[in-house]
Design a protein around this motif. Structure first.
Motif, mmCIF file in Angstrom:
data_model
loop_
_atom_site.group_PDB
_atom_site.id
_atom_site.type_symbol
_atom_site.label_atom_id
_atom_site.label_comp_id
_atom_site.label_asym_id
_atom_site.label_seq_id
_atom_site.Cartn_x
_atom_site.Cartn_y
_atom_site.Cartn_z
ATOM 1 N N PHE A 1 -2.053 43.404 80.485
ATOM 2 C CA PHE A 1 -1.925 42.338 79.417
ATOM 3 C C PHE A 1 -3.017 41.216 79.154
ATOM 4 O O PHE A 1 -3.570 41.089 78.230
ATOM 5 C CB PHE A 1 -0.608 41.537 79.909
ATOM 6 C CG PHE A 1 0.603 42.452 79.700
ATOM 7 C CD1 PHE A 1 1.076 42.658 78.517
ATOM 8 C CD2 PHE A 1 1.071 42.804 81.004
ATOM 9 C CE1 PHE A 1 2.256 43.359 78.674
ATOM 10 C CE2 PHE A 1 2.475 43.454 80.919
ATOM 11 C CZ PHE A 1 2.972 43.659 79.783
ATOM 12 N N LEU A 2 -3.829 41.399 80.365
ATOM 13 C CA LEU A 2 -4.850 40.383 80.406
ATOM 14 C C LEU A 2 -5.913 41.061 79.757
ATOM 15 O O LEU A 2 -6.940 40.467 78.731
ATOM 16 C CB LEU A 2 -5.561 40.097 81.705
ATOM 17 C CG LEU A 2 -6.681 39.282 81.848
ATOM 18 C CD1 LEU A 2 -6.528 38.159 81.124
ATOM 19 C CD2 LEU A 2 -7.174 39.047 83.452
ATOM 20 N N ARG A 3 -6.120 42.321 79.832
ATOM 21 C CA ARG A 3 -7.307 43.004 78.921
ATOM 22 C C ARG A 3 -6.867 43.054 77.470
ATOM 23 O O ARG A 3 -7.989 42.700 76.761
ATOM 24 C CB ARG A 3 -7.108 44.716 79.509
ATOM 25 C CG ARG A 3 -8.188 45.199 78.433
ATOM 26 C CD ARG A 3 -7.841 46.898 78.890
ATOM 27 N NE ARG A 3 -8.183 47.228 80.067
ATOM 28 C CZ ARG A 3 -9.428 47.801 80.545
ATOM 29 N NH1 ARG A 3 -10.152 47.993 79.695
ATOM 30 N NH2 ARG A 3 -9.696 47.986 81.787
ATOM 31 N N ARG A 4 -5.743 43.069 77.115
ATOM 32 C CA ARG A 4 -5.327 42.957 75.515
ATOM 33 C C ARG A 4 -5.721 41.558 75.294
ATOM 34 O O ARG A 4 -6.170 41.181 74.140
ATOM 35 C CB ARG A 4 -3.943 43.306 75.558
ATOM 36 C CG ARG A 4 -3.291 43.207 74.185
ATOM 37 C CD ARG A 4 -1.959 43.479 74.000
ATOM 38 N NE ARG A 4 -1.465 44.584 74.544
ATOM 39 C CZ ARG A 4 -0.330 45.095 74.916
ATOM 40 N NH1 ARG A 4 0.625 44.326 74.667
ATOM 41 N NH2 ARG A 4 -0.013 46.370 75.521
ATOM 42 N N SER A 5 -5.181 40.545 75.906
ATOM 43 C CA SER A 5 -5.658 39.038 75.945
ATOM 44 C C SER A 5 -7.122 38.962 75.487
ATOM 45 O O SER A 5 -7.234 38.323 74.545
ATOM 46 C CB SER A 5 -5.043 38.183 76.759
ATOM 47 O OG SER A 5 -5.299 36.900 76.572
ATOM 48 N N LEU B 1 -17.224 34.199 88.549
ATOM 49 C CA LEU B 1 -16.037 35.038 89.143
ATOM 50 C C LEU B 1 -15.077 34.113 89.145
ATOM 51 O O LEU B 1 -14.693 32.942 89.618
ATOM 52 C CB LEU B 1 -16.460 35.278 90.728
ATOM 53 C CG LEU B 1 -15.466 36.066 91.481
ATOM 54 C CD1 LEU B 1 -14.714 37.246 90.651
ATOM 55 C CD2 LEU B 1 -15.841 36.061 92.804
ATOM 56 N N VAL B 2 -13.797 34.730 88.496
ATOM 57 C CA VAL B 2 -12.258 34.180 88.563
ATOM 58 C C VAL B 2 -11.424 35.038 89.512
ATOM 59 O O VAL B 2 -11.390 36.208 89.443
ATOM 60 C CB VAL B 2 -11.641 34.196 87.015
ATOM 61 C CG1 VAL B 2 -10.190 33.639 87.032
ATOM 62 C CG2 VAL B 2 -12.612 33.162 86.185
ATOM 63 N N THR B 3 -10.788 34.180 90.518
ATOM 64 C CA THR B 3 -9.964 34.892 91.382
ATOM 65 C C THR B 3 -8.705 34.506 91.141
ATOM 66 O O THR B 3 -8.309 33.149 90.836
ATOM 67 C CB THR B 3 -10.269 34.621 93.023
ATOM 68 O OG1 THR B 3 -10.249 33.232 93.055
ATOM 69 C CG2 THR B 3 -11.941 34.908 92.985
ATOM 70 N N LEU B 4 -7.671 35.307 91.226
ATOM 71 C CA LEU B 4 -6.098 35.112 90.835
ATOM 72 C C LEU B 4 -5.275 35.227 92.324
ATOM 73 O O LEU B 4 -5.236 36.571 92.861
ATOM 74 C CB LEU B 4 -5.663 35.912 89.869
ATOM 75 C CG LEU B 4 -6.395 36.018 88.830
ATOM 76 C CD1 LEU B 4 -5.778 36.851 87.721
ATOM 77 C CD2 LEU B 4 -6.477 34.433 88.030
ATOM 78 N N ALA C 1 -10.864 29.496 91.055
ATOM 79 C CA ALA C 1 -9.768 30.077 91.716
ATOM 80 C C ALA C 1 -8.601 29.605 91.314
ATOM 81 O O ALA C 1 -8.326 28.229 91.518
ATOM 82 C CB ALA C 1 -9.959 29.905 93.145
ATOM 83 N N PHE C 2 -7.709 30.442 90.764
ATOM 84 C CA PHE C 2 -6.615 30.103 90.236
ATOM 85 C C PHE C 2 -5.558 30.271 91.661
ATOM 86 O O PHE C 2 -5.680 31.469 91.943
ATOM 87 C CB PHE C 2 -5.970 30.912 89.115
ATOM 88 C CG PHE C 2 -6.489 30.413 87.776
ATOM 89 C CD1 PHE C 2 -5.938 29.838 86.889
ATOM 90 C CD2 PHE C 2 -7.851 30.829 87.541
ATOM 91 C CE1 PHE C 2 -6.528 29.620 85.667
ATOM 92 C CE2 PHE C 2 -8.519 30.670 86.269
ATOM 93 C CZ PHE C 2 -7.690 29.865 85.378
ATOM 94 N N TRP C 3 -4.691 29.236 91.872
ATOM 95 C CA TRP C 3 -3.887 29.290 93.131
ATOM 96 C C TRP C 3 -2.296 28.708 92.501
ATOM 97 O O TRP C 3 -2.380 27.842 91.956
ATOM 98 C CB TRP C 3 -4.428 28.874 94.060
ATOM 99 C CG TRP C 3 -4.479 27.111 94.104
ATOM 100 C CD1 TRP C 3 -5.533 26.499 93.914
ATOM 101 C CD2 TRP C 3 -3.574 26.269 94.794
ATOM 102 N NE1 TRP C 3 -5.378 25.194 93.799
ATOM 103 C CE2 TRP C 3 -4.160 25.155 94.457
ATOM 104 C CE3 TRP C 3 -2.455 26.497 95.462
ATOM 105 C CZ2 TRP C 3 -3.551 23.779 94.949
ATOM 106 C CZ3 TRP C 3 -1.840 25.307 95.906
ATOM 107 C CH2 TRP C 3 -2.497 23.860 95.687
ATOM 108 N N LEU D 1 0.282 36.091 87.999
ATOM 109 C CA LEU D 1 -0.813 35.457 87.842
ATOM 110 C C LEU D 1 -1.660 36.198 86.714
ATOM 111 O O LEU D 1 -2.529 35.864 85.796
ATOM 112 C CB LEU D 1 -1.711 35.156 89.132
ATOM 113 C CG LEU D 1 -1.026 34.162 89.970
ATOM 114 C CD1 LEU D 1 -1.727 34.038 91.446
ATOM 115 C CD2 LEU D 1 -1.398 32.829 89.103
ATOM 116 N N PRO D 2 -1.546 37.698 86.884
ATOM 117 C CA PRO D 2 -2.718 38.486 86.047
ATOM 118 C C PRO D 2 -2.003 38.850 84.860
ATOM 119 O O PRO D 2 -2.467 39.389 83.962
ATOM 120 C CB PRO D 2 -3.142 39.763 86.898
ATOM 121 C CG PRO D 2 -1.851 39.965 87.655
ATOM 122 C CD PRO D 2 -1.285 38.569 87.996
ATOM 123 N N VAL D 3 -0.558 38.463 84.527
ATOM 124 C CA VAL D 3 -0.005 38.712 83.299
ATOM 125 C C VAL D 3 0.450 37.542 82.549
ATOM 126 O O VAL D 3 0.921 38.021 81.457
ATOM 127 C CB VAL D 3 1.270 39.822 83.680
ATOM 128 C CG1 VAL D 3 0.830 41.051 84.507
ATOM 129 C CG2 VAL D 3 2.307 39.204 84.338
#
Length: 304
Positions: A113-117, A189-192, A237-239, A274-276
């Protein structure tokens, strides 16, 4: 972390007596996402086709930046349900390539889903990398990542890339950037949901060497706490306050005095969401669009 430890954690969460409504909603959403992910998991088992091998261009010198005196204050994203993805405005075609890196016992299907976004909103070069579930040392995965980045730069003509890492994938990416000179190649760099300070979840899972390296007292976590005064990569960093895999939840923050880091708090979703989730995807796109990480993660979003 992987789907099996996550499933056991979610089932324990469901067993709580009268859990808060937000936690209950998040748990139900996590279970639904887990079920859907198990269905599409086989589609991501095979490694994505590598970019063609051509002579590699040397990395450009990392651009100068002001060394931050401390980690930037956190922004917040509040999520209370799975909203529809808004149509994004077209972006400049000059986006750097984005490389997606999955978590423990997972594969590239987690980013469908993230790739599509990203592609719907103007990113033409979106790559992913699978590292083997049999990997026993995070550093080996980081070395594989380093080779893959060089191939992407050589095939696309870009000198730098952006990265998004979920869970362990974010830790692998950070190790490459901070300890292996990867900041010359990685712009942002984005971290989830990444255990930057180590996580104490599911002690029996420590039988796996990679899980041991995600513990707070591991040598990898100690290495990442060492000084890094010249690291030029921007970190976001997304938390999540409802992430049951990050124990404590604040361990998914980056709190390092030498890193140009921004922490974004997400409320209302768990580890697998988080990734979707489209609201998080919107925050990732914003972070990858702007030149300054601190500008890219400011503000708050609320979704009913």
């Amino acid at each position: 972390m992987g789907t099996m430890p996550l499933l056991s954690t979610l089932l324990r969460t469901c067993a709580l007596v009268r859990p808060p409504a937000a936690l209950l909603r998040s748990t139900v959403l996590e279970l639904a996402i887990l079920a859907a992910h198990l269905l599409i998991y086989p589609t991501g088992v095979a490694q994505e086709r590598r970019p063609p091998r051509v002579p590699l261009a040397p990395p450009l010198a990392a651009p100068p930046r002001a060394t931050p005196s401390r980690t930037a204050p956190a922004a917040a994203v509040t999520v209370s349900g799975p909203p529809a993805e808004p149509a994004g405005a077209p972006h400049d075609a000059a986006h750097p390539p984005v490389l997606l890196l999955h978590g423990f016992i997972d594969n590239r299907s987690v980013f469908v889903f993230l790739r599509r976004s990203l592609r719907r909103n103007g990113w033409q070069e979106v790559w992913s990398l699978n590292y083997s579930p049999l990997t026993c040392d995070l550093r080996a995965a980081a070395a594989l990542l380093a080779r893959h980045v060089e191939e992407i730069c050589a095939s696309t003509g870009h000198q730098r890339v952006d990265m998004v890492g979920h869970s362990l994938g974010g830790l692998v990416a950070r190790y490459y950037v901070q300890r292996m000179g990867g900041d010359a190649r990685v712009r942002t760099l984005v971290t989830l949901g990444t255990p930057h300070g180590g996580t104490r979840v599911a002690p029996p899972a420590s039988l796996h060497p990679l899980v041991r390296q995600m513990r707070p007292d591991s040598d990898v976590i100690a290495e990442l706490a060492e000084p890094a005064p010249h690291c030029a990569t921007q970190f976001i960093a997304f938390w999540s306050d409802l992430d049951q895999i990050m124990v404590p939840v604040q361990t998914a923050r980056i709190d390092h005095p030498d890193l140009d880091a921004r922490n974004v708090r997400v409320s209302g979703v768990g580890h697998l969401a988080l990734p979707v989730h489209s609201t998080v995807a919107m925050g990732i796109r914003q972070a990858l669009t702007v030149d300054d990480a601190t500008a890219g993660a400011t503000g708050a979003a609320s979704v009913a």
